[in-house]
Design a protein around this motif. Structure first.
Motif, PDB file in Angstrom:
ATOM      1  N   ILE A 147      18.256  24.924  41.170  1.00  0.00           N
ATOM      2  CA  ILE A 147      18.890  24.109  40.246  1.00  0.00           C
ATOM      3  C   ILE A 147      17.690  23.480  39.562  1.00  0.00           C
ATOM      4  CG2 ILE A 147      20.031  21.956  39.756  1.00  0.00           C
ATOM      5  CD1 ILE A 147      21.808  22.419  42.364  1.00  0.00           C
ATOM      6  N   GLY A 148      16.733  23.094  40.038  1.00  0.00           N
ATOM      7  CA  GLY A 148      15.605  22.483  39.483  1.00  0.00           C
ATOM      8  C   GLY A 148      14.767  23.268  38.383  1.00  0.00           C
ATOM      9  N   ARG A 149      14.385  24.431  38.702  1.00  0.00           N
ATOM     10  CA  ARG A 149      13.745  25.450  37.751  1.00  0.00           C
ATOM     11  C   ARG A 149      14.711  26.467  37.306  1.00  0.00           C
ATOM     12  NH1 ARG A 149      10.598  28.451  40.585  1.00  0.00           N
ATOM     13  NH2 ARG A 149       9.280  28.727  38.918  1.00  0.00           N
ATOM     14  N   LYS A 150      15.143  27.074  38.188  1.00  0.00           N
ATOM     15  CA  LYS A 150      15.949  28.455  37.431  1.00  0.00           C
ATOM     16  C   LYS A 150      17.105  28.148  36.303  1.00  0.00           C
ATOM     17  CE  LYS A 150      13.991  31.367  41.037  1.00  0.00           C
ATOM     18  NZ  LYS A 150      14.468  32.212  42.280  1.00  0.00           N
ATOM     19  N   PHE A 151      17.821  27.097  36.764  1.00  0.00           N
ATOM     20  CA  PHE A 151      18.923  26.450  35.779  1.00  0.00           C
ATOM     21  C   PHE A 151      18.327  26.342  34.647  1.00  0.00           C
ATOM     22  CE2 PHE A 151      22.931  25.159  38.368  1.00  0.00           C
ATOM     23  CZ  PHE A 151      22.797  26.201  38.922  1.00  0.00           C
ATOM     24  N   ALA A 152      17.047  25.782  34.254  1.00  0.00           N
ATOM     25  CA  ALA A 152      16.606  25.246  33.112  1.00  0.00           C
ATOM     26  C   ALA A 152      16.216  26.414  32.204  1.00  0.00           C
ATOM     27  CB  ALA A 152      15.181  24.615  33.341  1.00  0.00           C
ATOM     28  N   HIS A 153      16.154  27.669  32.866  1.00  0.00           N
ATOM     29  CA  HIS A 153      15.757  28.855  31.940  1.00  0.00           C
ATOM     30  C   HIS A 153      17.111  29.812  31.974  1.00  0.00           C
ATOM     31  CE1 HIS A 153      11.655  27.581  31.707  1.00  0.00           C
ATOM     32  NE2 HIS A 153      11.777  27.369  33.289  1.00  0.00           N
ATOM     33  N   TYR A 154      18.167  29.586  32.675  1.00  0.00           N
ATOM     34  CA  TYR A 154      19.128  30.437  32.628  1.00  0.00           C
ATOM     35  C   TYR A 154      19.837  30.869  31.182  1.00  0.00           C
ATOM     36  CZ  TYR A 154      24.066  31.920  33.548  1.00  0.00           C
ATOM     37  OH  TYR A 154      25.128  32.711  33.702  1.00  0.00           O
TER      38      TYR A 154
END
Length: 322
Positions: free
Chosen positions: A255-262
């Motif tokens: 959530i913290g990192r990968k959601f940001a680049h989804y």
């Protein structure tokens, strides 16, 4: 002299496969069984593999099963006392295997130093300590499991250790499950800090560099890890280790990192609710976990508090390039 079985899963990596195989066959340690599973490649990967004439190299062409299925086929073929996984777009130092074998006594795992590489530079992955050789007894010191990266490459495994462990099919982050299931089996582990290491190539389009719907596979992987540890009766023994890894991977990383680049169409709010519900149900007291850093707890608490506050974390991650 022990035989090391090297398993390489290869799929559509015609630009990189020769470098990978050449680095293995060019090792100063020569007593190798090199198993390459061409996982239904549609480019020139299979043809390039067939051009090799080294009797240590065994190439098997199969219909596409994914990296887990390919590695599992390789595990069924090993004859060496130790096994090493190498990704088909990575490469190894010519002295890496020899140095690892030199330290074999009765260890279950010997892990070398990981480096990252791209087309312009190489850099080392952050290491745990400044010691050149670290030895752990995981039956006495179970928290040493946290010193193991959850990627399967860059280490020699005693073949007896992995004979009945396989990668889950159809999911990304299969590495997390494979390595986690070894925890109860491990006793002696050695980590080497060396320049003769494993080079993990960072290429655009690789699984670890792609932010599509596969980023959501971390949840079913963590569900399976939890289920399997409960089934084998080892959950209570490894609860804090499993909790630390699950909370970090689901909240801090996914959530913290990968959601940001989804890059996809899936409703992130719905996925947010699935993940936070799993954490609330299974790890409600993660803030007491001694293995989570203050930074991890702060960020995870922001994410768990609300979707709005988690979007603040995502924004920071995107701006900072995490």
């Amino acid at each position: 002299m022990v035989t090391v079985s090297v398993i390489v899963a290869a799929y559509n990596i015609e630009k990189y496969i020769n470098r990978c195989i050449d680095s293995i066959l060019g090792s100063t340690y020569t007593n190798l069984q090199v198993i390459v599973i061409d996982d239904g490649s549609t480019d020139a990967t299979g043809r390039l593999l067939d051009e090799y004439e080294d009797e240590r190299l065994h190439v098997l062409h199969i219909a596409n099963r994914g990296v887990s299925g390919a590695r599992n086929v390789g595990l069924d073929m090993i004859t060496g006392e130790y096994v090493l996984f190498v990704d088909g777009d990575d490469y190894i130092d010519q002295n890496m295997i020899a140095e690892m074998v030199e330290h074999i006594l009765d260890q279950d795992i010997i892990e070398t130093t990981q480096y990252f590489a791209n087309d312009t530079k190489t850099w080392r992955k952050p290491y745990q300590t400044s010691l050149k050789i670290n030895e752990y007894d995981l039956q006495v010191n179970k928290e040493a499991c946290l010193y193991l990266t959850l990627a399967p490459h860059s280490r020699l495994y005693r073949s007896e250790l992995v004979k009945d462990v396989r990668f889950p099919i159809g999911l990304v982050f299969e590495d997390n499950h494979f390595v986690s299931m070894l925890f109860p089996k491990l006793r002696k582990v050695t980590k080497l800090d060396t320049e003769h290491g494993y080079f993990h190539y960072q290429r655009v389009g690789s699984t670890t560099m792609t932010f599509n719907d596969k980023i959501f596979d971390m949840l079913p992987i963590q569900e399976k890890i939890l289920e399997d540890f409960r089934l084998n009766g080892m959950y209570d023994t490894y609860r804090l280790i499993l909790e630390k890894n699950a909370v970090h991977d689901l909240l801090y990383s996914t959530i913290g990192r990968k959601f940001a680049h989804y890059q996809g169409q899936t409703d992130l709010l719905a996925k947010y609710r699935e993940i936070t519900s799993f954490v609330s149900k299974n790890y409600p007291e993660y803030v007491k976990n001694p293995y989570l850093s203050k930074k991890e707890k702060l960020i995870c608490n922001m994410i768990m508090h609300s979707y709005l506050s988690s979007k603040v974390v995502m924004f920071i991650a995107k701006v900072c390039g995490y």
